[in-house]
Design a protein around this motif. Structure first.
Motif, short mmCIF file in Angstrom:
data_model
loop_
_atom_site.label_atom_id
_atom_site.label_comp_id
_atom_site.label_asym_id
_atom_site.label_seq_id
_atom_site.Cartn_x
_atom_site.Cartn_y
_atom_site.Cartn_z
N GLY A 112 -85.90 12.25 71.74
CA GLY A 112 -84.53 12.73 71.85
C GLY A 112 -83.52 11.64 71.53
O GLY A 112 -83.87 10.46 71.37
N GLU A 113 -82.26 12.04 71.47
CA GLU A 113 -81.17 11.08 71.19
C GLU A 113 -81.09 9.99 72.25
O GLU A 113 -80.78 8.83 71.95
N VAL A 114 -81.37 10.33 73.52
CA VAL A 114 -81.33 9.34 74.59
C VAL A 114 -82.43 8.29 74.38
O VAL A 114 -82.19 7.08 74.54
N GLU A 115 -83.63 8.75 74.03
CA GLU A 115 -84.72 7.81 73.75
C GLU A 115 -84.38 6.92 72.56
O GLU A 115 -84.67 5.71 72.57
N LEU A 116 -83.74 7.50 71.54
CA LEU A 116 -83.31 6.70 70.39
C LEU A 116 -82.36 5.60 70.85
O LEU A 116 -82.49 4.43 70.45
N ALA A 117 -81.39 5.94 71.71
CA ALA A 117 -80.45 4.95 72.22
C ALA A 117 -81.17 3.87 73.01
O ALA A 117 -80.83 2.68 72.90
N TRP A 118 -82.15 4.24 73.81
CA TRP A 118 -82.90 3.27 74.60
C TRP A 118 -83.62 2.27 73.70
O TRP A 118 -83.60 1.06 73.94
#
Length: 450
Positions: free
Chosen positions: A93-99
């Protein structure tokens, strides 16, 4: 970002999170394809990001794609995501990408994560207020509206991250500085398949250095005990034990982070009542876990004002208060909303997403003067009322919209009552979102008032 340069990425979904993910991927040197079922959303994406390839309605990843970044609402059994996983293509997800992008920074920001069935947005915005009162460069992001990748690229030093169960499902690597699980009740069972799977996703907030959870609920307390967080902190509406935050002598009290500390007077917390106090304790615990002083916690809570559509009185007509709690999108949230009033004409209904309202009706029937039901799943709520509150008058509206519901509710209300929009259900059967539903309610009240 080194790990993205030269990769071929597919973004599934052209909404807000998808646009932010695609922009970040392009900037990092990836080749980006975007797919969505909506031609309008794809066209808007193309205008904003001319460097992406747009393909409508993909059901399998294009040749050469080695990473899929999905919008959070897409289920794992979606044909495209299932085909990608079967082909060995990683789906995040986008959150994992940010992490993962943050992990490549020399000095990454701190992540303070909030999840739970209810209270997430209030808690995360309370937390933002506290962090800013401490003089920190902090921003609320995630499910609250601002994509995490945007907050990261803006350079903020502390991220107050609201995460839904969907976002947590697609974020397997996230390990926050501190995370809180507020509560767990039936919600999104149509997406996760069971309460247990939903709770497992929520417990993903408890895998960082400090794990915090509401221990008044034995189910949530067990999730905290079983979490891998290195430090476990409980929050309670009762007097706290060592290692907990709670309420004593009219104050929010910290007995977990250093010497016993009074953080704020209960009377200073807005919104008041048990849900608001629980959210304030959670926000305070996250801030204290990051080292924020008690004085800043108090100031941040004093400064805080709740957002729209969360228990807001939008009008009073003939001695009857009209209260907009459109954000009560599941039964657990509706219970908290109903308990703020002694006598209620309840406007409810929408998409229940597999949740049951039987326990809600059984527990709160004594405060219902009448119920006006709208939306796709109104019959399920009517059946629960017939079984557990047979003396409560019920009106089911197949048409007439929110204006009709408000007029019908006004016919039952007496001076001192609250006509309460606390739908216990999602809004997308009749409205664009819960905010649209809340605005429609407020407009209907204004029309009623003349």
């Amino acid at each position: 970002m080194g790990f993205l340069a030269g990769r071929s990425a597919l973004v599934a979904g052209a909404g807000v999170a998808g646009r932010s993910a695609a922009e970040a991927l392009l900037a990092a040197g990836a080749t980006v394809t975007v797919t969505d079922s909506s031609a309008d959303r794809l066209a808007a994406m193309g205008e904003l990001l001319p460097g992406v390839d747009l393909v409508a309605g993909l059901v399998a990843p294009p040749e050469g794609v080695d990473l899929v970044v999905t919008s959070p609402g897409w289920r794992p059994d979606n044909p495209l995501l299932a085909a990608s996983a079967a082909a060995g293509v990683e789906v995040i997800g986008e959150v994992e990408l940010a992490w993962r992008m943050a992990a490549e920074l020399a000095d990454p920001p701190a992540w303070l994560v909030v999840t739970g069935t209810n209270g997430k947005t209030t808690t995360v915005t309370m937390l933002e207020s506290i962090l800013r009162a401490a003089g920190l460069d902090a921003i609320a992001c995630g499910n609250v509206g601002l994509p995490v990748v945007d907050a990261l690229l803006a350079g903020h030093r502390v991220l107050a991250v609201e995460l839904s169960s969907f976002q947590l499902h697609w974020s397997p690597s996230v390990r926050p500085t501190a995370g809180v699980l507020l509560n767990v009740a039936e919600d999104h069972l149509d997406w996760h398949g069971s309460l247990e799977a939903y709770a497992r996703a929520k417990a993903g907030a408890l895998v960082g250095d400090v794990a915090i959870a509401g221990v008044d609920d034995p189910y949530v307390a067990a999730l905290l005990t079983g979490s891998p967080g290195t430090a476990h902190v409980g929050i309670t509406l009762g007097e706290p034990e060592e290692g907990q935050l709670g309420v004593a002598g009219g104050y929010l009290v910290d007995r977990a982070f250093g010497p016993d500390s009074r953080l704020a007077a209960v009377a200073d917390v807005t919104p008041g009542g048990p849900p608001g106090i629980a959210d304030a304790l959670a926000a305070a615990a996250l801030a204290r876990a990051y080292g924020v002083a008690p004085e800043a916690v108090r100031q941040g809570l004093l400064d805080f004002r709740p957002g729209d559509h969360r228990g807001v009185v939008v009008g009073e007509v003939g001695g009857v208060r009209y209260v907009n709690d459109s954000k009560a999108t599941n039964p657990h949230a509706a219970v908290a909303s109903l308990r703020s009033h002694e006598s209620v004409v309840w406007i409810a209904g929408g998409l229940l997403k597999g949740a049951s309202v039987a326990d809600l009706v059984r527990a709160e029937a004594h405060r219902l003067r009448a119920a006006v039901l709208i939306g796709a799943d109104r019959a399920a709520i009517a059946a629960a009322l017939a079984e557990h509150a047979p003396a409560v008058p019920v009106v089911e509206l197949a048409e007439g919209g929110m204006a009709g519901a408000v007029r019908a509710a006004a016919g039952f209300a007496r001076p001192g009552d609250a006509v309460l929009l606390a739908p216990a259900a999602a809004s997308m059967d009749m409205f664009a979102d819960y905010a649209h539903r809340g605005r429609a309610f407020a407009e209907a009240v204004r029309e009623l008032a003349g």
